[in-house]
Design a protein around this motif. Structure first.
Motif, PDB file in Angstrom:
ATOM      1  N   MET A 114      -7.156 -21.462   2.297  1.00  0.00           N
ATOM      2  CA  MET A 114      -7.409 -20.611   1.490  1.00  0.00           C
ATOM      3  C   MET A 114      -8.586 -20.804   0.784  1.00  0.00           C
ATOM      4  N   ILE A 115      -9.080 -21.896   0.477  1.00  0.00           N
ATOM      5  CA  ILE A 115     -10.316 -22.121  -0.376  1.00  0.00           C
ATOM      6  C   ILE A 115     -11.426 -21.652   0.594  1.00  0.00           C
ATOM      7  N   LEU A 116     -11.492 -22.029   1.813  1.00  0.00           N
ATOM      8  CA  LEU A 116     -12.296 -21.775   2.909  1.00  0.00           C
ATOM      9  C   LEU A 116     -12.509 -20.017   2.900  1.00  0.00           C
ATOM     10  N   ALA A 117     -11.419 -19.574   3.281  1.00  0.00           N
ATOM     11  CA  ALA A 117     -11.272 -18.048   3.256  1.00  0.00           C
ATOM     12  C   ALA A 117     -11.777 -17.441   2.027  1.00  0.00           C
ATOM     13  N   LEU A 118     -11.498 -17.984   0.860  1.00  0.00           N
ATOM     14  CA  LEU A 118     -12.066 -17.351  -0.474  1.00  0.00           C
ATOM     15  C   LEU A 118     -13.413 -17.498  -0.837  1.00  0.00           C
ATOM     16  N   ILE A 119     -13.871 -18.765  -0.284  1.00  0.00           N
ATOM     17  CA  ILE A 119     -15.373 -18.727  -0.305  1.00  0.00           C
ATOM     18  C   ILE A 119     -16.111 -17.864   0.303  1.00  0.00           C
ATOM     19  N   LEU A 120     -15.526 -17.833   1.742  1.00  0.00           N
ATOM     20  CA  LEU A 120     -16.273 -16.741   2.820  1.00  0.00           C
ATOM     21  C   LEU A 120     -16.253 -15.422   2.319  1.00  0.00           C
ATOM     22  N   GLY A 121     -14.887 -14.981   1.892  1.00  0.00           N
ATOM     23  CA  GLY A 121     -14.720 -13.860   1.449  1.00  0.00           C
ATOM     24  C   GLY A 121     -15.183 -13.430   0.123  1.00  0.00           C
ATOM     25  N   SER A 122     -15.153 -14.102  -0.716  1.00  0.00           N
ATOM     26  CA  SER A 122     -16.133 -13.809  -1.821  1.00  0.00           C
ATOM     27  C   SER A 122     -17.487 -13.869  -1.696  1.00  0.00           C
ATOM     28  N   PHE A 123     -18.104 -14.571  -0.859  1.00  0.00           N
ATOM     29  CA  PHE A 123     -19.607 -14.476  -0.501  1.00  0.00           C
ATOM     30  C   PHE A 123     -19.909 -13.199  -0.066  1.00  0.00           C
ATOM     31  N   ILE A 124     -19.134 -13.077   1.107  1.00  0.00           N
ATOM     32  CA  ILE A 124     -19.685 -11.763   1.911  1.00  0.00           C
ATOM     33  C   ILE A 124     -19.390 -10.334   1.014  1.00  0.00           C
ATOM     34  N   GLY A 125     -18.169 -10.542   0.274  1.00  0.00           N
ATOM     35  CA  GLY A 125     -17.895  -9.528  -0.703  1.00  0.00           C
ATOM     36  C   GLY A 125     -19.150  -9.206  -1.623  1.00  0.00           C
ATOM     37  N   VAL A 126     -19.583 -10.445  -2.384  1.00  0.00           N
ATOM     38  CA  VAL A 126     -20.505 -10.266  -3.480  1.00  0.00           C
ATOM     39  C   VAL A 126     -21.879  -9.636  -2.608  1.00  0.00           C
ATOM     40  N   ILE A 127     -22.220 -10.223  -1.662  1.00  0.00           N
ATOM     41  CA  ILE A 127     -23.378 -10.022  -1.053  1.00  0.00           C
ATOM     42  C   ILE A 127     -23.409  -8.469  -0.726  1.00  0.00           C
ATOM     43  N   ALA A 128     -22.452  -8.050  -0.068  1.00  0.00           N
ATOM     44  CA  ALA A 128     -22.038  -6.751   0.505  1.00  0.00           C
ATOM     45  C   ALA A 128     -22.227  -5.813  -0.694  1.00  0.00           C
ATOM     46  N   GLY A 129     -21.520  -6.166  -1.579  1.00  0.00           N
ATOM     47  CA  GLY A 129     -21.592  -5.200  -2.860  1.00  0.00           C
ATOM     48  C   GLY A 129     -22.904  -5.150  -3.568  1.00  0.00           C
ATOM     49  N   TYR A 130     -23.718  -6.251  -3.483  1.00  0.00           N
ATOM     50  CA  TYR A 130     -24.714  -6.075  -4.504  1.00  0.00           C
ATOM     51  C   TYR A 130     -26.067  -5.665  -3.913  1.00  0.00           C
ATOM     52  N   PHE A 131     -25.969  -6.306  -2.462  1.00  0.00           N
ATOM     53  CA  PHE A 131     -27.402  -5.929  -1.811  1.00  0.00           C
ATOM     54  C   PHE A 131     -26.997  -4.510  -0.881  1.00  0.00           C
ATOM     55  N   LYS A 132     -27.658  -3.518  -1.248  1.00  0.00           N
ATOM     56  CA  LYS A 132     -27.239  -2.270  -0.497  1.00  0.00           C
ATOM     57  C   LYS A 132     -27.482  -2.419   1.036  1.00  0.00           C
ATOM     58  N   LYS A 133     -28.683  -2.917   1.218  1.00  0.00           N
ATOM     59  CA  LYS A 133     -29.075  -3.285   2.604  1.00  0.00           C
ATOM     60  C   LYS A 133     -28.125  -3.774   3.589  1.00  0.00           C
ATOM     61  N   LEU A 134     -27.453  -4.783   2.838  1.00  0.00           N
ATOM     62  CA  LEU A 134     -26.814  -5.752   4.024  1.00  0.00           C
ATOM     63  C   LEU A 134     -25.394  -4.993   3.928  1.00  0.00           C
ATOM     64  N   ASP A 135     -24.874  -4.150   3.018  1.00  0.00           N
ATOM     65  CA  ASP A 135     -23.659  -3.555   2.959  1.00  0.00           C
ATOM     66  C   ASP A 135     -22.918  -2.924   4.264  1.00  0.00           C
ATOM     67  N   GLY A 136     -23.788  -2.098   4.788  1.00  0.00           N
ATOM     68  CA  GLY A 136     -23.303  -1.407   6.044  1.00  0.00           C
ATOM     69  C   GLY A 136     -22.915  -2.590   7.078  1.00  0.00           C
ATOM     70  N   LEU A 137     -24.041  -3.505   7.363  1.00  0.00           N
ATOM     71  CA  LEU A 137     -23.665  -4.479   8.444  1.00  0.00           C
ATOM     72  C   LEU A 137     -22.518  -5.123   8.118  1.00  0.00           C
ATOM     73  N   LEU A 138     -22.411  -5.832   6.870  1.00  0.00           N
ATOM     74  CA  LEU A 138     -21.277  -6.952   6.638  1.00  0.00           C
ATOM     75  C   LEU A 138     -20.042  -5.910   6.770  1.00  0.00           C
ATOM     76  N   MET A 139     -19.955  -4.843   6.283  1.00  0.00           N
ATOM     77  CA  MET A 139     -18.748  -4.112   6.219  1.00  0.00           C
ATOM     78  C   MET A 139     -18.189  -3.789   7.661  1.00  0.00           C
ATOM     79  N   LEU A 154     -19.105  -5.812  10.137  1.00  0.00           N
ATOM     80  CA  LEU A 154     -18.598  -7.122  10.657  1.00  0.00           C
ATOM     81  C   LEU A 154     -17.115  -7.261  10.286  1.00  0.00           C
ATOM     82  N   THR A 155     -16.570  -6.963   9.079  1.00  0.00           N
ATOM     83  CA  THR A 155     -15.360  -7.076   8.428  1.00  0.00           C
ATOM     84  C   THR A 155     -14.403  -6.142   9.106  1.00  0.00           C
ATOM     85  N   ASP A 156     -14.722  -4.953   9.591  1.00  0.00           N
ATOM     86  CA  ASP A 156     -14.094  -4.174  10.156  1.00  0.00           C
ATOM     87  C   ASP A 156     -13.837  -4.655  11.759  1.00  0.00           C
ATOM     88  N   LEU A 157     -14.877  -5.265  12.201  1.00  0.00           N
ATOM     89  CA  LEU A 157     -14.546  -5.975  13.623  1.00  0.00           C
ATOM     90  C   LEU A 157     -13.634  -7.152  13.695  1.00  0.00           C
TER      91      LEU A 157
END
Lengths: 330, 335
Positions: free
Chosen positions: A128-153, A155-158
């Motif tokens: 759970m902790i590993l998933a949480l760290i990964l998930g929050s990191f990717i979520g925050v990065i995708a939400g905050y930096f517009k450039k990375l949003d499309g790519l990271l999302m 990846l999530t869909d995939l």
């Protein structure tokens, strides 16, 4: 004094009382709301009880989980029934020293349940902790930096489109040998299973966190922080992360539940820990072959898995209500 | 709508290609050796020849390309040949299982009916149970029925299928002796007795699978009904004198079904995944068990193909869910 004036003065004093009361902290409000959710309180207590029993139990309990009797002891100690079995079958083989009986090698069932619970819960929490760290990191990065949003999302869909259970099974078999050789049989499989579950379950957290970050990013306090020259890393850690804490906590509780179920499923299918290193799923799997003779060996691990997951689910339900300020106070 | 569907179909192709690459690389990078089971007395040069015979001699990208061609080009031809009696695929090399040395797809086609029979029945049963429960618990929110429904669905979420399966075996086939604990796939339904037998052996796996699906679906149905029950159009319908039955079962239900239908479509692939465990518990001879057996025997082409079939199911049903949502809800426009 007229009644109306009295009323007014009463009202006035109550307002005064309200103002003079010390301000309530947010956590106090959350706790009050949480307490009013009976299921959540019950679930939390149950989960705490299971964790305590599993962690403290082996220190208090007199039998050793790994002790295998030999010689004549093996014959006398094996296949002991649980003590409550006497209620309907007085001739059953039982001993007060073994409250839940022993297995076909004479190992104490209760001690093995405690030991297995430690492993199951440890795997669940670590994954759970590993998933949480990964998930929050990717979520925050995708939400905050517009450039990375499309790519990271994308990846999530995939990742969401991958058939996860078959792939976990495949990876668990393929990587088991090399990891056991490098870290050791138990440690290697622990690391392997935690990584597999963590890497395959971060997606819901990432999506929720991204959505919240997108909304919070546009708020005035973030603008204010940026206008005084705060660096993006500080904005994220000081201003954004504390505000997305509640969805993260909710997905943390639900993440423990899914991780425990996945680990048990792996162990049940025979792809998890080795047999001398029991987890609840493994105990269940070992007992299935002789469940017609000894149904209790199937029931206890199964009940413990189900109770743990049930309590964690209720806990998550209550936390969601308690942490949501729109529901709180109603 | 049509353009949206076509666009989604086109996007699905690179997604599927990427997933197939991920699966291929996972199997490729894994340190397992397909020759590990071969006895040590076999000399190394013979082992090398066996490896070549399995198609392992070539570099990674060529093998990936070959697998893609076999799966997307040759296997559909085989299907067409099978249906229309043509001979497009004559002489082409198909995906061969290392375990049985026969084409993978033939084995999958043999096993598929068992899985579809159990999973399909379970899904239909679950929908038939979940929808009325969801509707009634939303209509009588916080009644004892609703509370009970919430509790039962919480339990349904929490009890994993490998425990509920074992539990029903202990209760119904060991203690009561009503149903057989092992699913007999050789049984052919020819008479009334065999039909009853088939029903008996299907009851427990269907029950276990249906419990899980019902738990999720009835919650969705309830939430969706609750969203709609307080809308203005419901008040309008009541105000113009419509009966309570018509208001709930026609006006509210039709609107509430929109998200539920997409959830039903989205749930299909995960049910196939969940059926892996249920098949293992009841020894159903379906594709889940085929996958487990193939993993244990290190039969990489079989594992690869089966995993990819699961991926295709997920992508396909995601697409179906999106399209259905657009068709059912006129407020949604994908242009």
């Amino acid at each position: 004094m007229t009644d109306a004036a009295k009323d007014q003065s009463l009202q006035h004093s109550s307002v005064q009382d309200e103002l003079s009361k010390p301000p309530r902290s947010q956590w106090r409000d959350i706790w009050d709301q949480f307490k009013s959710h009976r299921g959540a309180l019950f679930g939390g207590c149950l989960f705490l009880g299971i964790v305590l029993g599993v962690v403290v139990g082996p220190f208090v309990y007199w039998n050793d989980a790994k002790f295998v009797p030999t010689g004549r002891d093996f014959i006398t100690l094996r296949d002991m029934r649980p003590i409550y079995h006497v209620l309907w079958d007085p001739s059953a083989k039982m001993d007060w020293a073994y409250p839940l009986g022993t297995d076909n090698l004479g190992r104490d069932t209760l001690a093995r349940l405690m030991f297995g619970g430690r492993v199951s819960l440890a795997v669940g929490m670590a994954a759970m902790i590993l998933a949480l760290i990964l998930g929050s990191f990717i979520g925050v990065i995708a939400g905050y930096f517009k450039k990375l949003d499309g790519l990271l999302m994308r990846l999530t869909d995939l990742f969401l489109a991958l058939p996860l259970l078959p792939m976990i099974l495949v990876a668990a078999v393929l990587f088991r040998e090399s990891l056991s050789q490098s870290i050791g049989p138990e440690g290697g499989i622990f690391v392997l299973i935690v990584c597999l579950i963590g890497i395959t379950s971060w997606m819901p957290t990432a999506r929720i966190v991204r959505g919240d970050v997108l909304a919070i990013k546009e708020r005035e306090f973030v603008l204010a922080a940026r206008s005084i020259g705060t660096k993006p890393s500080n904005i994220i850690s000081r201003h954004i992360l504390p505000n997305v804490l509640s969805p993260i906590m909710v997905s943390a509780t639900l993440g423990i539940a899914t991780a425990i179920i996945t680990e048990s499923a792996l162990s049940f299918l025979g792809f998890g820990f080795p047999p001398d290193f029991p987890t609840w799923g493994r105990l269940l799997n070992d007992a299935v072959d002789r469940m017609t003779l000894f149904p209790e060996r199937v029931l206890w691990p199964g009940i413990l898995i189900s109770l743990t997951v049930l309590s964690v689910n209720y806990l998550g339900d209550g936390l969601r209500d308690a942490l949501d300020p729109r529901i709180r106070g109603r | 709508m049509l353009t949206f569907t076509i666009r989604r179909l086109i996007i699905a192709v690179p997604t599927l290609l990427f997933i197939s690459l991920v699966i291929f690389l996972l199997l490729e990078l894994a340190p397992g050796d397909p020759m590990a089971q071969v006895p040590l007395t076999v000399p190394p040069e013979v082992k090398e020849k066996m490896r070549l015979a399995l198609g392992l001699g070539e570099p990674v990208h060529i093998r990936f390309w070959k697998w893609i061609v076999q799966f997307f080009w040759i296997e559909p031809q085989v299907l067409i040949d099978h249906i229309f009696g043509t001979s497009f695929s004559a002489g082409d090399l198909r995906v061969i299982s290392w375990q049985t040395r026969s084409p993978v797809m033939d084995i999958v086609v043999q096993r598929l009916p068992q899985t579809l029979m159990v999973v399909g029945t379970a899904y239909i049963v679950a929908i038939l149970i979940a929808l009325p429960i969801g509707i009634y618990s939303a209509y009588r929110q916080y009644s004892w029925f609703d509370q009970l429904g919430t509790f039962v669905s919480m339990v349904g979420f929490s009890v994993p299928p490998f425990f509920s399966g074992v539990l029903v075996i202990v209760i119904f086939s060991v203690q009561l002796g009503w149903f057989p604990s092992i699913y007999d796939t050789t049984l052919e339904v020819t008479s009334w007795e065999t039909f009853v037998k088939q029903l008996q052996q299907m009851v427990m796996p269907v029950m276990v699978l249906a419990l899980q699906i019902t738990a999720q679906l009835s919650r969705f149905m309830r939430a969706s009904m609750l969203d709609n029950l307080n809308q203005d159009y419901v008040r309008t319908a009541r105000a113009k004198g419509l009966g309570e039955y018509v208001v709930v079962m026609v006006h509210v239900l039709r609107n509430s079904m929109i998200p539920v239908v997409t959830v039903i479509a989205l749930g299909v692939p995960s049910i196939f995944g969940g059926a892996i465990i249920t098949e293992q518990v009841f020894k159903v001879n379906g594709i889940g068990q085929l996958l487990i057996g193939a993993i244990q025997a290190n039969d990489l082409p079989m594992v690869q193909t089966l995993t990819f079939i699961f991926a295709v199911l997920i992508v396909l049903f995601n697409l179906i869910a999106d399209v259905l949502y657009g068709i059912l809800d006129p407020r949604i426009r994908y242009d």
